[in-house]
Design a protein around this motif. Sequence first.
Motif, mmCIF file in Angstrom:
data_model
loop_
_atom_site.group_PDB
_atom_site.id
_atom_site.type_symbol
_atom_site.label_atom_id
_atom_site.label_comp_id
_atom_site.label_asym_id
_atom_site.label_seq_id
_atom_site.Cartn_x
_atom_site.Cartn_y
_atom_site.Cartn_z
ATOM 1 N N LEU A 27 106.222 38.987 -60.105
ATOM 2 C CA LEU A 27 105.435 37.801 -60.414
ATOM 3 C C LEU A 27 104.625 37.342 -59.215
ATOM 4 N N LEU A 28 105.164 37.469 -58.033
ATOM 5 C CA LEU A 28 104.408 37.076 -56.858
ATOM 6 C C LEU A 28 103.192 37.967 -56.658
ATOM 7 N N PHE A 29 103.372 39.288 -56.821
ATOM 8 C CA PHE A 29 102.236 40.185 -56.697
ATOM 9 C C PHE A 29 101.194 39.886 -57.762
ATOM 10 N N LEU A 30 101.627 39.509 -58.944
ATOM 11 C CA LEU A 30 100.692 39.137 -59.998
ATOM 12 C C LEU A 30 99.926 37.875 -59.618
ATOM 13 N N ILE A 31 100.621 36.897 -59.068
ATOM 14 C CA ILE A 31 99.973 35.658 -58.628
ATOM 15 C C ILE A 31 98.988 35.950 -57.501
ATOM 16 N N PHE A 32 99.385 36.783 -56.540
ATOM 17 C CA PHE A 32 98.469 37.128 -55.453
ATOM 18 C C PHE A 32 97.238 37.850 -55.964
ATOM 19 N N ASP A 33 97.421 38.713 -56.948
ATOM 20 C CA ASP A 33 96.276 39.413 -57.523
ATOM 21 C C ASP A 33 95.310 38.418 -58.165
ATOM 22 N N LEU A 34 95.845 37.437 -58.884
ATOM 23 C CA LEU A 34 94.988 36.422 -59.491
ATOM 24 C C LEU A 34 94.287 35.564 -58.440
ATOM 25 N N ASP A 57 86.191 43.241 -45.683
ATOM 26 C CA ASP A 57 86.590 44.070 -44.541
ATOM 27 C C ASP A 57 88.079 43.971 -44.249
ATOM 28 N N TYR A 58 88.644 42.790 -44.402
ATOM 29 C CA TYR A 58 90.044 42.561 -44.056
ATOM 30 C C TYR A 58 90.933 42.349 -45.281
ATOM 31 N N TYR A 59 90.503 42.858 -46.434
ATOM 32 C CA TYR A 59 91.277 42.674 -47.673
ATOM 33 C C TYR A 59 92.664 43.278 -47.556
ATOM 34 N N PHE A 60 92.756 44.469 -47.020
ATOM 35 C CA PHE A 60 94.057 45.133 -46.902
ATOM 36 C C PHE A 60 94.982 44.342 -45.985
ATOM 37 N N PHE A 61 94.468 43.852 -44.871
ATOM 38 C CA PHE A 61 95.265 43.047 -43.945
ATOM 39 C C PHE A 61 95.734 41.749 -44.606
ATOM 40 N N ILE A 62 94.854 41.103 -45.349
ATOM 41 C CA ILE A 62 95.208 39.867 -46.042
ATOM 42 C C ILE A 62 96.296 40.125 -47.076
ATOM 43 N N THR A 63 96.166 41.218 -47.808
ATOM 44 C CA THR A 63 97.156 41.564 -48.821
ATOM 45 C C THR A 63 98.513 41.845 -48.190
ATOM 46 N N ILE A 64 98.527 42.601 -47.121
ATOM 47 C CA ILE A 64 99.792 42.898 -46.431
ATOM 48 C C ILE A 64 100.422 41.622 -45.876
ATOM 49 N N LEU A 65 99.625 40.748 -45.312
ATOM 50 C CA LEU A 65 100.129 39.490 -44.759
ATOM 51 C C LEU A 65 100.782 38.632 -45.841
ATOM 52 N N PHE A 66 100.107 38.462 -46.964
ATOM 53 C CA PHE A 66 100.676 37.665 -48.045
ATOM 54 C C PHE A 66 101.901 38.334 -48.648
ATOM 55 N N CYS A 68 104.060 40.385 -47.171
ATOM 56 C CA CYS A 68 105.189 40.241 -46.237
ATOM 57 C C CYS A 68 105.730 38.817 -46.236
ATOM 58 N N SER A 69 104.832 37.842 -46.283
ATOM 59 C CA SER A 69 105.306 36.457 -46.308
ATOM 60 C C SER A 69 106.085 36.168 -47.584
ATOM 61 N N TRP A 70 105.665 36.735 -48.709
ATOM 62 C CA TRP A 70 106.419 36.537 -49.945
ATOM 63 C C TRP A 70 107.771 37.225 -49.884
ATOM 64 N N LEU A 71 107.825 38.424 -49.366
ATOM 65 C CA LEU A 71 109.100 39.132 -49.282
ATOM 66 C C LEU A 71 110.086 38.394 -48.391
ATOM 67 N N VAL A 72 109.611 37.874 -47.267
ATOM 68 C CA VAL A 72 110.486 37.117 -46.363
ATOM 69 C C VAL A 72 110.952 35.836 -47.045
ATOM 70 N N THR A 73 110.038 35.141 -47.712
ATOM 71 C CA THR A 73 110.397 33.902 -48.405
ATOM 72 C C THR A 73 111.401 34.167 -49.515
#
Length: 88
Positions: A27-34, A57-66, A68-73
């Motif tokens: 669900l988090l990945f779905l929310i991030f995609d939206l 340019d930084y889409y991949f970095f932004i996706t990885i950052l979000f 990782c933050s969701w997984l930690v949370t």
Amino acid sequence: MKSKVNIKGSTLGRFATLIINICSIYLLFLIFDLIFRFVKFILIYKELNYLWTLYSDYYFFITILFSCSWLVTSYFVTSYFLNNKKLI
């Protein structure tokens, strides 16, 4: 008299916890995609070319950052609920 069942110690409880973790991550990945689609739409619609360039340019970095933050949370929230000493 009610009998208390320790859910986190049973195999059914572990399986339920695993299913809940998988569903919450999905669900988090779905929310991030939206969210990312919404940001993309706004940047294109408003013609903010400099921000669109930065975002693309930084889409991949932004996706990885979000992600990782969701997984930690989710790890901390799950461990908080599992360490709760209430028995059902």
